[in-house]
Structure formats: C-alpha cells, structure tokens
Design an enzyme around this catalytic site. Structure first.
Site, short mmCIF file in Angstrom:
data_model
loop_
_atom_site.label_atom_id
_atom_site.label_comp_id
_atom_site.label_asym_id
_atom_site.label_seq_id
_atom_site.Cartn_x
_atom_site.Cartn_y
_atom_site.Cartn_z
N TRP A 71 20.45 2.21 41.10
CA TRP A 71 21.81 1.74 41.42
C TRP A 71 22.28 0.63 40.49
O TRP A 71 23.43 0.28 40.48
CB TRP A 71 21.85 1.23 42.87
CG TRP A 71 21.77 2.29 43.91
CD1 TRP A 71 21.52 3.63 43.74
CD2 TRP A 71 21.98 2.10 45.33
NE1 TRP A 71 21.54 4.28 44.95
CE2 TRP A 71 21.82 3.37 45.94
CE3 TRP A 71 22.26 1.00 46.13
CZ2 TRP A 71 21.94 3.54 47.32
CZ3 TRP A 71 22.38 1.17 47.50
CH2 TRP A 71 22.22 2.43 48.09
N SER A 127 22.46 9.56 31.37
CA SER A 127 23.60 10.46 31.60
C SER A 127 23.19 11.81 32.19
O SER A 127 23.77 12.84 31.85
CB SER A 127 24.42 10.65 30.31
OG SER A 127 24.93 9.38 29.88
N GLU A 167 17.71 -2.08 29.85
CA GLU A 167 18.61 -3.22 30.07
C GLU A 167 17.81 -4.51 30.26
O GLU A 167 18.23 -5.58 29.83
CB GLU A 167 19.54 -2.93 31.27
CG GLU A 167 20.59 -1.89 30.89
CD GLU A 167 21.08 -1.03 32.03
OE1 GLU A 167 20.88 -1.37 33.21
OE2 GLU A 167 21.68 0.03 31.74
N GLY A 200 21.33 6.93 36.89
CA GLY A 200 22.14 5.72 37.05
C GLY A 200 23.47 6.06 37.70
O GLY A 200 23.57 6.21 38.92
N GLY A 201 24.51 6.20 36.88
CA GLY A 201 25.88 6.40 37.38
C GLY A 201 26.00 7.46 38.46
O GLY A 201 26.64 7.23 39.50
P1 PGA Z 1 22.82 6.63 33.54
O1 PGA Z 1 21.67 5.51 33.65
O2 PGA Z 1 22.40 7.81 34.38
O3 PGA Z 1 24.05 5.96 34.10
O4 PGA Z 1 22.95 6.97 32.10
C1 PGA Z 1 20.32 5.87 33.69
C2 PGA Z 1 19.45 4.63 33.73
O5 PGA Z 1 19.79 3.63 33.07
O6 PGA Z 1 18.42 4.61 34.42
#
Ligand code: PGA
Length: 246
Positions: A11, A203, A98, A224-225
């Site tokens: 998240w 993604s 990140e 993620g998203g």
């Molecule tokens: P994303 O992020 O699916 O938004 O590209 C994946 C992640 O950073 O774990």
C-alpha cells in the site's frame, strides 16, 4: 517442485481508516482460499491494528513495509520485528527500492533487516531491482545479484520471498515484459534455495498479470498502485489462480 503463488499488496504511504475498511473488507470478502495462491497486504504501520482486526479469521495474510534491524532500544521512530509479530504480521517487505533510494538503505542494512525479520519468524519479502540506467548499461544481473548476495552471505534464507522489481517499472505504468522479467527471475532462481517464491513487481495490473504469471519462474506479484483498488487487486489474485468469489 511446485511453488505456491503469493500476491502481496504494497500500500506504500496510502490509506485512511475509512478507505482501508472498505478495501480490506472487499479483499477478504472475495476470499482467497485454495487455488494454490496466497494473498497478503502490507499496510502502513499505524493501520496494522485495524488490518489485523479486519483480517482475523480470513485467508488474507498481514504484512508490513519496513522493519528495524534492531531488536529494541533507543531508536526513535523505528519499529521492531517483534512489534510486527505482535500484530500478527506474517510478511515484511525489506529493501524496497524506495527505501534504498530515498532513505539510503544499504545492502548491509537490508541484510540486517532481513535477519531481524527471520529471527522473529516473519518472512521477509526481499526486493531487488535495477534502475533504467543500470539496465541500459547491461548491468541488471550484476545489480540484482549483488543485492541478493548481500543477504545470502549473512542469512539463512528460510521461508523468505524475493521480489524482482525493476525500478523503471515501479509506478510508471511501464511493466517489464514477461520475457524480460522471466530472464531475471531465472537468474535469481539459480541462487536461492529450492522452493523460494520469486514475485514480480512494477506496474503489475489486471491487464498484464496473466501473461507475467504464466512465466515459469514468476511465482506471484508485489502490487503497488493496483493493490489500492479492490477490483484490480482481486482480478490479479484471480489471474494468479486464487479461488476468489465476487
Ligand atoms: P507499482 O509498485 O505496482 O505501483 O508499480 C510496485 C511496488 O513498488 O512494490
């Protein structure tokens, strides 16, 4: 050896008590029992209590997004693996790009966090991945190999999970092609104990999940998203072979 699949939501720093309640209820209502696929959500620390309460008795596992390498002590702002265990966390993401890029986490620190999680009995989801510049310079294997080796050098891998997340694919809408991902997964596979699950992240969406998950060395996704949109996350679970009821 057949590996069970894992679809884990990351998240990141998103959510509110109201939005989480709706999302958690939708995911747990969909159910993920059977079908050889497991589901987890890695939520921000302040929402661990809310998520653990709402997911109790469901098949959805709880996870966190980071952990301190220290067991306890004067480390203002940090959260220990024992605390995560206290909330019933089964997974914790370590070494997300990140964290590495924005918070300067080194390979050594990631390895120490991995060790702290393992010691507490929480399965680390170790993220590795190259930047676009590194890929274009032909250094992908060198980079992900180094990131993985730093952990293997000092840890017993146990039930840990690996997530290959090319940095250029994260949050960009530009996923690695199934073939690009498979090539890196096969490279990583040769270095980890048999049975280790290797997830793809970057993604992953309902539209590309099935093709990515069809690759022999892709055992699931770190999402993620799309993990913030119940229908999308459930569609990815479905693509992973989970038995979901909507
Ligand atoms: P994303 O992020 O699916 O938004 O590209 C994946 C992640 O950073 O774990």
């Amino acid at each position: 050896m057949k590996r069970s699949r894992l679809v884990a939501g990351n998240w990141k720093m998103h959510g509110s008590r109201a939005a989480n309640a709706a999302l958690l209820d939708a995911i747990s209502r969909a159910g993920t029992v059977g079908g050889g696929a497991e589901c987890a959500v890695c939520v921000p620390y302040p929402y661990l209590q809310q998520a653990s309460e709402r997911l109790a008795g469901t098949a959805v596992a709880l996870g966190a997004q980071n952990v301190s390498e220290h067991a306890q002590g004067a480390y203002t702002g940090e959260v220990s693996a024992a605390m995560l265990l206290d909330f019933g966390c089964r997974y914790v993401i370590v070494g997300h790009s990140e964290r590495r890029q924005l918070y300067g986490e080194s390979d050594g620190q990631v390895a120490a966090k991995f060790a702290a999680a393992r010691k507490a009995g929480i399965a680390p989801i170790l993220c590795v991945g190259e930047t676009l510049q590194e890929r274009e310079a032909g250094r992908t294997e060198e980079v992900v190999g180094r990131q993985l080796q730093a952990v293997l050098d000092v840890n017993d891998f146990g039930n840990a999970v690996v997530a290959y997340e090319p940095v250029w694919a994260i949050g960009t809408g530009r996923n690695a092609t199934p073939e690009q991902a498979q090539a890196v997964h096969a490279f990583l596979r040769a270095k980890v104990p048999q049975g280790t699950r290797i997830l793809y992240g970057g993604s992953m969406k309902p539209a590309n999940a099935a093709k990515l998950l069809a690759m022999p060395d892709i055992d699931g996704g770190l999402i993620g998203g799309a993990s913030l949109v119940a229908d999308d996350f459930i569609a990815i679970l479905h693509a992973a072979g989970a038995k979901v009821t909507t």
